[in-house]
Write a protein that holds these residues in place. Structure first.
Motif, PDB file in Angstrom:
ATOM      1  N   ALA A 162      32.589  30.396  73.629  1.00 51.51           N
ATOM      2  CA  ALA A 162      30.739  30.451  72.806  1.00 51.51           C
ATOM      3  C   ALA A 162      30.340  29.843  74.723  1.00 51.51           C
ATOM      4  O   ALA A 162      28.624  29.985  74.296  1.00 51.51           O
ATOM      5  N   LYS A 190      30.790  32.127  76.833  1.00 47.71           N
ATOM      6  CA  LYS A 190      30.710  33.171  77.595  1.00 47.71           C
ATOM      7  C   LYS A 190      29.355  33.769  76.512  1.00 47.71           C
ATOM      8  O   LYS A 190      28.028  34.319  76.938  1.00 47.71           O
ATOM      9  N   ARG A 191      28.908  33.874  75.505  1.00 42.98           N
ATOM     10  CA  ARG A 191      28.194  33.574  74.330  1.00 42.98           C
ATOM     11  C   ARG A 191      26.345  33.144  74.800  1.00 42.98           C
ATOM     12  O   ARG A 191      25.464  33.889  75.073  1.00 42.98           O
ATOM     13  N   GLU A 224      25.379  34.733  77.978  1.00 45.82           N
ATOM     14  CA  GLU A 224      24.643  36.255  77.512  1.00 45.82           C
ATOM     15  C   GLU A 224      23.060  36.021  76.745  1.00 45.82           C
ATOM     16  O   GLU A 224      22.587  37.046  77.313  1.00 45.82           O
ATOM     17  N   ILE A 226      23.546  28.357  72.323  1.00 40.27           N
ATOM     18  CA  ILE A 226      23.093  28.841  71.041  1.00 40.27           C
ATOM     19  C   ILE A 226      22.136  29.395  71.182  1.00 40.27           C
ATOM     20  O   ILE A 226      21.380  30.131  70.555  1.00 40.27           O
TER      21      ILE A 226
END
Length: 103
Positions: free
Chosen positions: A39, A41-42, A45, A87
């Motif tokens: 999560a 890492k997302r 991004e 996110i």
């Protein structure tokens, strides 16, 4: 003989004497940490990583290395929640910023 062995095993498992039970906290921590890292890492991004997420991940790893898997799992779950929130924020604000602009 077989019946008494089954009864002994059932009692042992009921009392929590299973050898698998001793490994369960470690496995739960590793799974929670993997989810939190994915999560995070997302979030990276999406260019919206939060510093509290990194702090929680670091604390979770340290607790895991120390063998305190209950604390480590809780910290990893907290890190995942923070990453998920970052996110959600990134996705929400991806389009909402246009509404804030003066026209």
């Amino acid at each position: 003989m077989l019946r008494s062995a089954v009864v002994i095993l059932a009692v042992a498992f009921g009392l929590g004497l299973s050898p698998l039970r001793a490994q369960a906290p470690d496995a739960a921590f590793k799974a929670a940490l993997a989810e939190a890292e994915a999560a995070n890492k997302r979030a990276g991004e999406l260019r919206n990583q939060w510093t509290p997420t990194d702090a929680a991940l670091t604390a979770a790893r340290k607790a895991g290395e120390a063998g305190d898997f209950d604390k480590a799992t809780a910290l990893a779950k907290e890190a995942k929640a923070l990453a998920d929130a970052s996110i959600a924020q990134a996705l929400r604000e991806k389009d909402l910023w246009r509404d804030a602009e003066l026209r």
